[in-house]
Motif scaffolding. Structure first.
Motif, PDB file in Angstrom:
ATOM      1  N   TYR A 112       0.830  -1.203   0.000  1.00  0.00           N
ATOM      2  CA  TYR A 112       0.000   0.000   0.000  1.00  0.00           C
ATOM      3  C   TYR A 112       0.866   1.256   0.000  1.00  0.00           C
ATOM      4  O   TYR A 112       1.863   1.332   0.731  1.00  0.00           O
ATOM      5  N   VAL A 113       0.467   2.224  -0.810  1.00  0.00           N
ATOM      6  CA  VAL A 113       1.099   3.545  -0.779  1.00  0.00           C
ATOM      7  C   VAL A 113       0.013   4.590  -1.032  1.00  0.00           C
ATOM      8  O   VAL A 113      -0.758   4.476  -1.984  1.00  0.00           O
ATOM      9  N   ASP A 114      -0.051   5.606  -0.195  1.00  0.00           N
ATOM     10  CA  ASP A 114      -0.882   6.794  -0.427  1.00  0.00           C
ATOM     11  C   ASP A 114       0.043   7.873  -0.998  1.00  0.00           C
ATOM     12  O   ASP A 114       1.156   8.076  -0.473  1.00  0.00           O
ATOM     13  N   GLY A 115      -0.416   8.587  -2.002  1.00  0.00           N
ATOM     14  CA  GLY A 115       0.409   9.651  -2.591  1.00  0.00           C
ATOM     15  C   GLY A 115       0.823  10.717  -1.583  1.00  0.00           C
ATOM     16  O   GLY A 115       1.854  11.363  -1.742  1.00  0.00           O
ATOM     17  N   GLY A 116       0.030  10.877  -0.536  1.00  0.00           N
ATOM     18  CA  GLY A 116       0.367  11.856   0.498  1.00  0.00           C
ATOM     19  C   GLY A 116       1.648  11.511   1.242  1.00  0.00           C
ATOM     20  O   GLY A 116       2.214  12.353   1.931  1.00  0.00           O
ATOM     21  N   ASP A 117       2.113  10.279   1.072  1.00  0.00           N
ATOM     22  CA  ASP A 117       3.361   9.860   1.720  1.00  0.00           C
ATOM     23  C   ASP A 117       4.570  10.008   0.802  1.00  0.00           C
ATOM     24  O   ASP A 117       5.649   9.507   1.122  1.00  0.00           O
ATOM     25  N   VAL A 118       4.391  10.662  -0.334  1.00  0.00           N
ATOM     26  CA  VAL A 118       5.474  10.736  -1.315  1.00  0.00           C
ATOM     27  C   VAL A 118       5.868  12.188  -1.569  1.00  0.00           C
ATOM     28  O   VAL A 118       5.051  12.998  -2.017  1.00  0.00           O
ATOM     29  N   LEU A 119       7.121  12.505  -1.264  1.00  0.00           N
ATOM     30  CA  LEU A 119       7.639  13.859  -1.502  1.00  0.00           C
ATOM     31  C   LEU A 119       8.688  13.787  -2.608  1.00  0.00           C
ATOM     32  O   LEU A 119       9.705  13.104  -2.464  1.00  0.00           O
ATOM     33  N   VAL A 120       8.422  14.487  -3.699  1.00  0.00           N
ATOM     34  CA  VAL A 120       9.371  14.475  -4.819  1.00  0.00           C
ATOM     35  C   VAL A 120      10.361  15.617  -4.626  1.00  0.00           C
ATOM     36  O   VAL A 120       9.974  16.777  -4.483  1.00  0.00           O
ATOM     37  N   THR A 121      11.630  15.278  -4.581  1.00  0.00           N
ATOM     38  CA  THR A 121      12.684  16.288  -4.430  1.00  0.00           C
ATOM     39  C   THR A 121      13.556  16.226  -5.694  1.00  0.00           C
ATOM     40  O   THR A 121      13.408  15.313  -6.504  1.00  0.00           O
ATOM     41  N   PRO A 122      14.468  17.188  -5.861  1.00  0.00           N
ATOM     42  CA  PRO A 122      15.236  17.199  -7.110  1.00  0.00           C
ATOM     43  C   PRO A 122      16.018  15.915  -7.378  1.00  0.00           C
ATOM     44  O   PRO A 122      16.137  15.490  -8.522  1.00  0.00           O
ATOM     45  N   ASP A 123      16.538  15.253  -6.347  1.00  0.00           N
ATOM     46  CA  ASP A 123      17.372  14.094  -6.668  1.00  0.00           C
ATOM     47  C   ASP A 123      16.765  12.752  -6.273  1.00  0.00           C
ATOM     48  O   ASP A 123      17.343  11.710  -6.532  1.00  0.00           O
ATOM     49  N   ARG A 124      15.630  12.767  -5.613  1.00  0.00           N
ATOM     50  CA  ARG A 124      15.021  11.479  -5.250  1.00  0.00           C
ATOM     51  C   ARG A 124      13.560  11.655  -4.845  1.00  0.00           C
ATOM     52  O   ARG A 124      13.109  12.775  -4.613  1.00  0.00           O
ATOM     53  N   VAL A 125      12.919  10.526  -4.736  1.00  0.00           N
ATOM     54  CA  VAL A 125      11.518  10.512  -4.323  1.00  0.00           C
ATOM     55  C   VAL A 125      11.497   9.933  -2.904  1.00  0.00           C
ATOM     56  O   VAL A 125      11.863   8.777  -2.698  1.00  0.00           O
ATOM     57  N   MET A 126      11.086  10.752  -1.948  1.00  0.00           N
ATOM     58  CA  MET A 126      11.085  10.306  -0.553  1.00  0.00           C
ATOM     59  C   MET A 126       9.729   9.661  -0.242  1.00  0.00           C
ATOM     60  O   MET A 126       8.678  10.254  -0.512  1.00  0.00           O
ATOM     61  N   ILE A 127       9.767   8.454   0.318  1.00  0.00           N
ATOM     62  CA  ILE A 127       8.529   7.722   0.621  1.00  0.00           C
ATOM     63  C   ILE A 127       8.472   7.505   2.132  1.00  0.00           C
ATOM     64  O   ILE A 127       9.374   6.874   2.704  1.00  0.00           O
ATOM     65  N   GLY A 128       7.443   8.029   2.764  1.00  0.00           N
ATOM     66  CA  GLY A 128       7.332   7.888   4.217  1.00  0.00           C
ATOM     67  C   GLY A 128       6.436   6.713   4.582  1.00  0.00           C
ATOM     68  O   GLY A 128       5.271   6.673   4.187  1.00  0.00           O
ATOM     69  N   LEU A 129       6.974   5.783   5.340  1.00  0.00           N
ATOM     70  CA  LEU A 129       6.105   4.710   5.849  1.00  0.00           C
ATOM     71  C   LEU A 129       5.140   5.335   6.847  1.00  0.00           C
ATOM     72  O   LEU A 129       5.506   6.247   7.588  1.00  0.00           O
ATOM     73  N   SER A 130       3.911   4.864   6.861  1.00  0.00           N
ATOM     74  CA  SER A 130       2.887   5.458   7.732  1.00  0.00           C
ATOM     75  C   SER A 130       1.815   4.403   7.977  1.00  0.00           C
ATOM     76  O   SER A 130       1.957   3.258   7.527  1.00  0.00           O
ATOM     77  N   ALA A 131       0.725   4.804   8.606  1.00  0.00           N
ATOM     78  CA  ALA A 131      -0.378   3.850   8.788  1.00  0.00           C
ATOM     79  C   ALA A 131      -1.016   3.512   7.435  1.00  0.00           C
ATOM     80  O   ALA A 131      -1.750   2.539   7.316  1.00  0.00           O
ATOM     81  N   ARG A 132      -0.753   4.312   6.398  1.00  0.00           N
ATOM     82  CA  ARG A 132      -1.324   4.071   5.063  1.00  0.00           C
ATOM     83  C   ARG A 132      -0.327   3.454   4.074  1.00  0.00           C
ATOM     84  O   ARG A 132      -0.735   2.863   3.068  1.00  0.00           O
ATOM     85  N   THR A 133       0.954   3.658   4.315  1.00  0.00           N
ATOM     86  CA  THR A 133       1.985   3.206   3.361  1.00  0.00           C
ATOM     87  C   THR A 133       2.878   2.188   4.052  1.00  0.00           C
ATOM     88  O   THR A 133       3.479   2.513   5.087  1.00  0.00           O
ATOM     89  N   ASP A 134       2.908   0.968   3.487  1.00  0.00           N
ATOM     90  CA  ASP A 134       3.714  -0.065   4.157  1.00  0.00           C
ATOM     91  C   ASP A 134       5.003  -0.347   3.390  1.00  0.00           C
ATOM     92  O   ASP A 134       5.217   0.142   2.283  1.00  0.00           O
ATOM     93  N   ARG A 135       5.854  -1.130   3.999  1.00  0.00           N
ATOM     94  CA  ARG A 135       7.184  -1.429   3.440  1.00  0.00           C
ATOM     95  C   ARG A 135       7.054  -2.119   2.080  1.00  0.00           C
ATOM     96  O   ARG A 135       7.763  -1.787   1.143  1.00  0.00           O
ATOM     97  N   GLN A 136       6.121  -3.047   1.962  1.00  0.00           N
ATOM     98  CA  GLN A 136       5.973  -3.763   0.687  1.00  0.00           C
ATOM     99  C   GLN A 136       5.595  -2.790  -0.438  1.00  0.00           C
ATOM    100  O   GLN A 136       6.147  -2.825  -1.534  1.00  0.00           O
TER     101      GLN A 136
END
Ligand code: CIR
Length: 268
Positions: free
Chosen positions: A116-140
């Motif tokens: 699972y990934v919610d777009g709200g957990d994804v921050l696009v920066t100039p050199d990478r895409v940061m993905i925050g694990l949360s109650a909505r976004t899991d490791r898989q």
């Protein structure tokens, strides 16, 4: 010159359904009013347009109270869109609803197939895409997303969202290419050590879900301390009302998908 990560020529939004009053919330401080949400949404659409994005407005989906938050079921870049898998059952159907719209607009549409990934957990920066694990976004889901990002030559990396915070981006926004607006609780974890960090003043944590579009930074109008801090940095800030959507745990990034749709800008 290549577009910056917050240079956007196009955006998609979805009008709020009347069921938005039933939107998910962690703490019930009262339901938002449909008229109030509509007013905030209309102002948001107008602001996106003034900032330079051509906005596609999708029809409301009554079956999905949270479908106004189009950022969560998908992630978009100029070259491709990625259909995600929201981490809460009541929002799963939003993906199928937005898929045909994205297939009609993007040369490539990839799909998250596990986790699972919610777009709200994804921050696009100039050199990478940061993905925050949360109650909505899991490791898989995060691992799957990193694999999909690799296919479009982007690098993803996993971080942690503070306990009790809905999304990674509830607590941060990129305000210029090397500067992040962040809550103290998220910055304290060291996630932004590679950035300059502007911390939201105490009591204004909700301001961190700001949104930069081209040369304008949208910030919740209820956060004067943050607005002042950003203006002192020389940023062009446009305050927008968020009092109604805040009742269903939302801020300014959630209500749009944004991308650069076109050629790179010619260098001067
Ligand atoms: C939810 O809980 O899913 C909605 N009530 C709020 C979603 C906010 N989206 C976002 O921060 N990207």
């Amino acid at each position: 010159m290549a577009p910056r990560v917050f240079d956007f020529t196009a955006a998609i939004v979805r009008r709020p359904a009347t069921t938005v009053v039933n939107g998910l919330r962690a703490v019930d401080t009262g339901a938002p009013s449909v008229a109030g949400v509509r007013a905030e949404h209309d102002a948001y659409i107008a602001a996106l347009g003034r900032a330079g994005a051509a906005v596609t407005v999708l029809d409301p989906l009554e079956d999905y109270p949270d479908s106004i938050f189009v950022e969560d079921p998908a992630l978009v870049f100029g070259e491709a869109a990625i259909l995600l898998r929201p981490g809460v059952e009541s929002r799963a159907g939003e993906v199928a609803a937005i898929a045909p719209v994205l297939r009609g607009r993007f040369p490539q549409v990839l799909e998250l197939e596990a986790g699972y990934v919610d777009g709200g957990d994804v921050l696009v920066t100039p050199d990478r895409v940061m993905i925050g694990l949360s109650a909505r976004t899991d490791r898989q889901g995060a691992d799957e997303l990193i694999a999909l990002l690799k296919r479009i030559n982007r690098r993803g990396e996993i971080f942690h969202t503070p306990e009790g915070v809905l999304h990674f981006k509830s607590d941060c926004a990129l305000v210029d290419e090397g500067t992040v607006l962040s809550t103290t609780r998220l910055a304290a974890s060291g996630v932004f050590d590679a950035f300059r960090v502007i911390e939201t003043p105490a009591g204004e944590e909700g301001a961190a879900n700001a949104l930069r579009v081209n040369d304008t930074v949208f910030v919740g109008a209820d956060f004067p301390g943050t607005i002042d801090l950003l203006r002192r940095e020389g940023l062009s800030v446009e305050p927008l009302a968020t009092g109604e959507i805040a009742k269903i745990d939302a801020g300014l990034s959630c209500m749009s998908l944004r991308w650069w749709d076109g050629e790179d800008k010619a260098s001067d």
